[in-house]
Motif scaffolding. Sequence first.
Motif, mmCIF file in Angstrom:
data_model
loop_
_atom_site.group_PDB
_atom_site.id
_atom_site.type_symbol
_atom_site.label_atom_id
_atom_site.label_comp_id
_atom_site.label_asym_id
_atom_site.label_seq_id
_atom_site.Cartn_x
_atom_site.Cartn_y
_atom_site.Cartn_z
ATOM 1 N N THR A 172 0.833 -1.202 0.000
ATOM 2 C CA THR A 172 0.000 0.000 0.000
ATOM 3 C C THR A 172 0.866 1.249 0.000
ATOM 4 N N TYR A 173 1.896 1.229 0.822
ATOM 5 C CA TYR A 173 2.809 2.365 0.914
ATOM 6 C C TYR A 173 3.503 2.619 -0.421
ATOM 7 N N MET A 174 3.869 1.553 -1.126
ATOM 8 C CA MET A 174 4.533 1.689 -2.422
ATOM 9 C C MET A 174 3.582 2.233 -3.490
ATOM 10 N N MET A 175 2.344 1.766 -3.445
ATOM 11 C CA MET A 175 1.373 2.203 -4.452
ATOM 12 C C MET A 175 0.969 3.659 -4.253
ATOM 13 N N GLU A 176 0.990 4.095 -3.002
ATOM 14 C CA GLU A 176 0.642 5.486 -2.722
ATOM 15 C C GLU A 176 1.701 6.456 -3.243
ATOM 16 N N ASP A 177 2.962 6.022 -3.232
ATOM 17 C CA ASP A 177 4.050 6.879 -3.703
ATOM 18 C C ASP A 177 5.136 5.994 -4.319
ATOM 19 N N PRO A 178 5.209 5.918 -5.654
ATOM 20 C CA PRO A 178 6.189 5.050 -6.329
ATOM 21 C C PRO A 178 7.639 5.320 -5.918
ATOM 22 N N ARG A 179 7.919 6.483 -5.372
ATOM 23 C CA ARG A 179 9.282 6.768 -4.928
ATOM 24 C C ARG A 179 9.693 5.877 -3.755
ATOM 25 N N ASN A 180 8.706 5.276 -3.096
ATOM 26 C CA ASN A 180 8.993 4.407 -1.953
ATOM 27 C C ASN A 180 9.283 2.966 -2.348
ATOM 28 N N ILE A 181 9.115 2.639 -3.628
ATOM 29 C CA ILE A 181 9.189 1.240 -4.049
ATOM 30 C C ILE A 181 10.538 0.608 -3.709
ATOM 31 N N SER A 182 11.616 1.262 -4.067
ATOM 32 C CA SER A 182 12.938 0.671 -3.840
ATOM 33 C C SER A 182 13.201 0.416 -2.360
ATOM 34 N N LEU A 183 12.925 1.430 -1.537
ATOM 35 C CA LEU A 183 13.184 1.317 -0.108
ATOM 36 C C LEU A 183 12.310 0.243 0.540
ATOM 37 N N CYS A 184 11.030 0.256 0.184
ATOM 38 C CA CYS A 184 10.107 -0.709 0.780
ATOM 39 C C CYS A 184 10.399 -2.134 0.326
ATOM 40 N N THR A 185 10.918 -2.270 -0.898
ATOM 41 C CA THR A 185 11.258 -3.599 -1.387
ATOM 42 C C THR A 185 12.339 -4.239 -0.529
ATOM 43 N N HIS A 186 13.337 -3.466 -0.148
ATOM 44 C CA HIS A 186 14.382 -4.004 0.728
ATOM 45 C C HIS A 186 13.798 -4.441 2.069
ATOM 46 N N LEU A 187 12.869 -3.659 2.583
ATOM 47 C CA LEU A 187 12.235 -4.003 3.842
ATOM 48 C C LEU A 187 11.365 -5.257 3.678
ATOM 49 N N LEU A 188 10.756 -5.370 2.502
ATOM 50 C CA LEU A 188 9.915 -6.524 2.195
ATOM 51 C C LEU A 188 10.748 -7.804 2.190
ATOM 52 N N PHE A 189 11.922 -7.727 1.593
ATOM 53 C CA PHE A 189 12.809 -8.883 1.579
ATOM 54 C C PHE A 189 13.272 -9.224 2.999
ATOM 55 N N GLY A 190 13.524 -8.201 3.808
ATOM 56 C CA GLY A 190 13.904 -8.443 5.193
ATOM 57 C C GLY A 190 12.809 -9.172 5.960
ATOM 58 N N ALA A 191 11.559 -8.739 5.754
ATOM 59 C CA ALA A 191 10.427 -9.396 6.418
ATOM 60 C C ALA A 191 10.281 -10.835 5.947
ATOM 61 N N LYS A 192 10.492 -11.065 4.643
ATOM 62 C CA LYS A 192 10.397 -12.423 4.109
ATOM 63 C C LYS A 192 11.468 -13.313 4.718
ATOM 64 N N ASN A 193 12.647 -12.766 4.948
ATOM 65 C CA ASN A 193 13.699 -13.538 5.598
ATOM 66 C C ASN A 193 13.266 -13.994 6.988
ATOM 67 N N MET A 194 12.574 -13.112 7.728
ATOM 68 C CA MET A 194 12.100 -13.478 9.059
ATOM 69 C C MET A 194 11.048 -14.591 8.979
ATOM 70 N N GLU A 195 10.196 -14.505 7.972
ATOM 71 C CA GLU A 195 9.167 -15.548 7.782
ATOM 72 C C GLU A 195 9.823 -16.889 7.483
ATOM 73 N N ARG A 196 10.880 -16.860 6.686
ATOM 74 C CA ARG A 196 11.592 -18.096 6.355
ATOM 75 C C ARG A 196 12.314 -18.671 7.573
ATOM 76 N N ILE A 197 12.818 -17.798 8.428
ATOM 77 C CA ILE A 197 13.453 -18.275 9.658
ATOM 78 C C ILE A 197 12.443 -19.054 10.490
ATOM 79 N N GLY A 198 11.209 -18.555 10.537
ATOM 80 C CA GLY A 198 10.144 -19.292 11.222
ATOM 81 C C GLY A 198 9.930 -20.664 10.612
ATOM 82 N N ASP A 199 10.023 -20.757 9.285
ATOM 83 C CA ASP A 199 9.871 -22.049 8.615
ATOM 84 C C ASP A 199 10.980 -23.015 9.018
ATOM 85 N N HIS A 200 12.194 -22.503 9.131
ATOM 86 C CA HIS A 200 13.301 -23.376 9.547
ATOM 87 C C HIS A 200 13.144 -23.798 11.010
ATOM 88 N N ALA A 201 12.583 -22.923 11.832
ATOM 89 C CA ALA A 201 12.303 -23.313 13.227
ATOM 90 C C ALA A 201 11.280 -24.445 13.265
#
Length: 240
Positions: A172-201
Amino acid sequence: MSEHIVKSYDEDLAQIKTMLAQMGGLVEQQLDDAIDALSRRDTALADVVIHNDERVDALEHQIEEKAILTIAKRQPMARDLREIMVAIRVASDLERIGDLAKNTAKRAHAMSEQLPRKLMAGVTRMGRMAQAELKNILDAYARSDAAMALEVWRSDEDLDALYNSIFRELLTYMMEDPRNISLCTHLLFGAKNMERIGDHATNIAENIHYLVHGKPLAEGRPKKDMTSSLRIEGINPSDE
């Protein structure tokens, strides 16, 4: 087995468990530092995490070599063989968690701008949840506590639910302002890494159940990550 062989096997197994405990402690520290590096955009701390990943990899190799040598020399059976096989699997999951911590830390280098506190707080909270899962499952493994492992296994639903919420909020944040796409994408990958850590647990939890009971967990794995069907401009965190 003779008393001498039993004693030798116990010593070999104790060495493997000691190395696993060392590896688990290192991975816990790696994850803690990676979360801090990302939340504070601390590139110096990120570099420490990236550098220390070699130590995690080295410990996995040592555990695997010791386990294979023990199987070859002692020829364990039943519960004894499960102990060795589960140790190899746990080491593999810990190595992957270490990789995910390293990848999370790398994001600190790419995030040069300040994100809204609310967005960063959500990802940090998710990291702390993943951290708690990791600590609890390592405790369960050290105690061979299948009931505690099952609690961690079931709690992964909460981590998935938070990931879904963060994913949608970032899109939602990215769609509201395309200038946020790059920054939010890095954060998105970080969150996905945490989700994957849960899978390994949860992988480790299933292996603890197998170790204790000698059979796979009968229940279907809890999974509430609903983001795989959501894409924006070709971005999908599951693809990294």
